[in-house]
Design a protein around this motif. Structure first.
Motif, PDB file in Angstrom:
ATOM      1  N   VAL A   1       0.832  -1.209   0.000  1.00  0.00           N
ATOM      2  CA  VAL A   1       0.000   0.000   0.000  1.00  0.00           C
ATOM      3  C   VAL A   1       0.867   1.259   0.000  1.00  0.00           C
ATOM      4  O   VAL A   1       0.471   2.286  -0.565  1.00  0.00           O
ATOM      5  N   LEU A   2       2.055   1.176   0.589  1.00  0.00           N
ATOM      6  CA  LEU A   2       2.961   2.324   0.560  1.00  0.00           C
ATOM      7  C   LEU A   2       3.409   2.604  -0.868  1.00  0.00           C
ATOM      8  O   LEU A   2       3.540   3.766  -1.275  1.00  0.00           O
ATOM      9  N   ARG A   3       3.629   1.551  -1.637  1.00  0.00           N
ATOM     10  CA  ARG A   3       3.994   1.734  -3.046  1.00  0.00           C
ATOM     11  C   ARG A   3       2.814   2.285  -3.848  1.00  0.00           C
ATOM     12  O   ARG A   3       2.985   3.098  -4.754  1.00  0.00           O
ATOM     13  N   MET A   4       1.604   1.832  -3.504  1.00  0.00           N
ATOM     14  CA  MET A   4       0.417   2.229  -4.264  1.00  0.00           C
ATOM     15  C   MET A   4       0.006   3.671  -3.997  1.00  0.00           C
ATOM     16  O   MET A   4      -0.391   4.389  -4.915  1.00  0.00           O
ATOM     17  N   CYS A   5       0.065   4.076  -2.741  1.00  0.00           N
ATOM     18  CA  CYS A   5      -0.415   5.429  -2.402  1.00  0.00           C
ATOM     19  C   CYS A   5       0.492   6.075  -1.360  1.00  0.00           C
ATOM     20  O   CYS A   5       0.085   6.272  -0.214  1.00  0.00           O
ATOM     21  N   PRO A   6       1.734   6.378  -1.757  1.00  0.00           N
ATOM     22  CA  PRO A   6       2.668   6.986  -0.804  1.00  0.00           C
ATOM     23  C   PRO A   6       2.242   8.395  -0.413  1.00  0.00           C
ATOM     24  O   PRO A   6       1.762   9.166  -1.241  1.00  0.00           O
ATOM     25  N   SER A   7       2.402   8.696   0.852  1.00  0.00           N
ATOM     26  CA  SER A   7       2.139  10.046   1.343  1.00  0.00           C
ATOM     27  C   SER A   7       2.927  10.226   2.628  1.00  0.00           C
ATOM     28  O   SER A   7       3.292   9.249   3.297  1.00  0.00           O
ATOM     29  N   LEU A   8       3.186  11.469   2.970  1.00  0.00           N
ATOM     30  CA  LEU A   8       3.932  11.759   4.193  1.00  0.00           C
ATOM     31  C   LEU A   8       3.170  11.259   5.415  1.00  0.00           C
ATOM     32  O   LEU A   8       3.751  10.692   6.350  1.00  0.00           O
ATOM     33  N   GLN A   9       1.862  11.442   5.391  1.00  0.00           N
ATOM     34  CA  GLN A   9       1.033  11.005   6.517  1.00  0.00           C
ATOM     35  C   GLN A   9       1.094   9.489   6.688  1.00  0.00           C
ATOM     36  O   GLN A   9       1.206   8.978   7.809  1.00  0.00           O
ATOM     37  N   LEU A  10       1.043   8.761   5.579  1.00  0.00           N
ATOM     38  CA  LEU A  10       1.111   7.303   5.656  1.00  0.00           C
ATOM     39  C   LEU A  10       2.482   6.851   6.152  1.00  0.00           C
ATOM     40  O   LEU A  10       2.582   5.922   6.963  1.00  0.00           O
ATOM     41  N   MET A  11       3.529   7.495   5.693  1.00  0.00           N
ATOM     42  CA  MET A  11       4.878   7.131   6.136  1.00  0.00           C
ATOM     43  C   MET A  11       5.010   7.275   7.651  1.00  0.00           C
ATOM     44  O   MET A  11       5.553   6.396   8.329  1.00  0.00           O
ATOM     45  N   HIS A  12       4.503   8.379   8.172  1.00  0.00           N
ATOM     46  CA  HIS A  12       4.572   8.580   9.624  1.00  0.00           C
ATOM     47  C   HIS A  12       3.736   7.528  10.365  1.00  0.00           C
ATOM     48  O   HIS A  12       4.158   7.018  11.414  1.00  0.00           O
ATOM     49  N   ALA A  13       2.574   7.213   9.821  1.00  0.00           N
ATOM     50  CA  ALA A  13       1.706   6.230  10.479  1.00  0.00           C
ATOM     51  C   ALA A  13       2.355   4.849  10.515  1.00  0.00           C
ATOM     52  O   ALA A  13       2.189   4.100  11.480  1.00  0.00           O
ATOM     53  N   LEU A  14       3.110   4.525   9.480  1.00  0.00           N
ATOM     54  CA  LEU A  14       3.710   3.195   9.389  1.00  0.00           C
ATOM     55  C   LEU A  14       4.910   3.012  10.312  1.00  0.00           C
ATOM     56  O   LEU A  14       5.318   1.878  10.576  1.00  0.00           O
ATOM     57  N   VAL A  15       5.482   4.108  10.799  1.00  0.00           N
ATOM     58  CA  VAL A  15       6.618   3.970  11.728  1.00  0.00           C
ATOM     59  C   VAL A  15       6.244   4.379  13.147  1.00  0.00           C
ATOM     60  O   VAL A  15       7.093   4.355  14.043  1.00  0.00           O
ATOM     61  N   ALA A  16       4.983   4.742  13.353  1.00  0.00           N
ATOM     62  CA  ALA A  16       4.546   5.139  14.693  1.00  0.00           C
ATOM     63  C   ALA A  16       4.443   3.902  15.589  1.00  0.00           C
ATOM     64  O   ALA A  16       3.869   2.884  15.199  1.00  0.00           O
ATOM     65  N   ALA A  17       4.997   4.001  16.778  1.00  0.00           N
ATOM     66  CA  ALA A  17       4.960   2.879  17.720  1.00  0.00           C
ATOM     67  C   ALA A  17       3.626   2.859  18.457  1.00  0.00           C
ATOM     68  O   ALA A  17       3.096   3.902  18.836  1.00  0.00           O
TER      69      ALA A  17
END
Length: 259
Positions: A132-148
């Motif tokens: 999904v990161l490849r399909m719809c990359p965004s800054l918000q998604l990147m932060h969500a994916l590394v949030a603990a």
């Protein structure tokens, strides 16, 4: 990219609308193939309003194909503004196709809702998150994916997120992502950045991959960011070396050997 409603409708669309209007009277939805053809007709004439009405009134025999047709009709960049992804999400949700519904949420820019949906309805593997990161990359998604989360686990390691987005040379996303993490402090230690914490937790990205990232940043002229990343991974490498040595020294077989 927003779809424009046409001021007229073709005879074919009028026929489809008549079929939909008759569903309530006859109590029978059109078969799958006819339902799909009606959806295609509405999409071809950009009548999302009519299609939305048919779906909300339960006039169609819904299918994965119908959801896919609606989703593919969207020509927006993230976030979707035409309404197609919300409509497709509705179809997928009714069919319990949770994975597809989550992707639609992310394409709408509803990252938090998509991640929460994934946690509770359709747990994602790391491979799915990368997809999904490849399909719809965004800054918000990147932060969500590394949030603990409360247990300290993260959907994806920070190195995987960065290197995945860099596959398309999306420095416009990677640079602010790294910089924002570097400028934010960890909740449990105001002297430590979120980037440092995320890198320390990353057990998948190799030293060679971090080194390659630093070189890429340097080659692109982002010296300050490259230096900050290099500083963090140098500290991380030293800390991990000390930690592994300490764990090795504490092992019973190690003590027996020394004895």
């Amino acid at each position: 990219d927003v779809k424009v409603r046409l001021s007229h409708r073709s005879p074919l669309l009028a026929f489809c609308d008549a079929i939909m209007a008759s569903v309530g009277a006859v109590g029978c939805k059109p078969a799958g193939e006819l339902s799909t053809e009606c959806v295609e007709c509405a999409l071809n004439e950009n009548r999302l309003d009519l299609l939305s009405h048919w779906i909300s009134q339960d006039r169609l025999m819904l299918s994965r194909q119908i959801g896919d047709l609606i989703s593919r009709h969207c020509g927006c960049k993230v976030p979707c503004k035409c309404g197609c992804q919300a409509l497709a999400q509705n179809v997928y949700t009714k069919l319990h196709l949770h994975h597809q519904a989550i992707i639609c949420l992310l394409k709408q820019g509803r990252v938090h809702a998509g991640i929460e949906y994934a946690k509770h309805k359709s747990p994602f593997t790391k491979e799915m998150y990368v997809e999904v990161l490849r399909m719809c990359p965004s800054l918000q998604l990147m932060h969500a994916l590394v949030a603990a989360d409360d247990q300290g686990s993260r959907p994806l390691p920070v190195g995987v997120v960065i290197l995945t987005v860099l596959e398309n040379n999306s420095f416009d996303l990677v640079l602010p992502f790294i910089q924002e993490l570097q400028n934010r402090t960890a909740d449990d230690d105001p002297n430590t950045s979120l980037f440092h914490d995320a890198v320390l937790d990353d057990m998948e990205t190799s030293t060679d991959e971090w080194d390659s990232l630093v070189k890429i940043l340097q080659d692109q002229g982002y010296e300050e960011t490259a230096t900050n990343v290099l500083s963090t991974i140098t500290v991380m490498s030293a800390m991990k070396t000390v930690l592994y040595k300490s764990l090795a020294d504490d092992r019973p077989d190690s003590a027996a050997t020394q004895g």
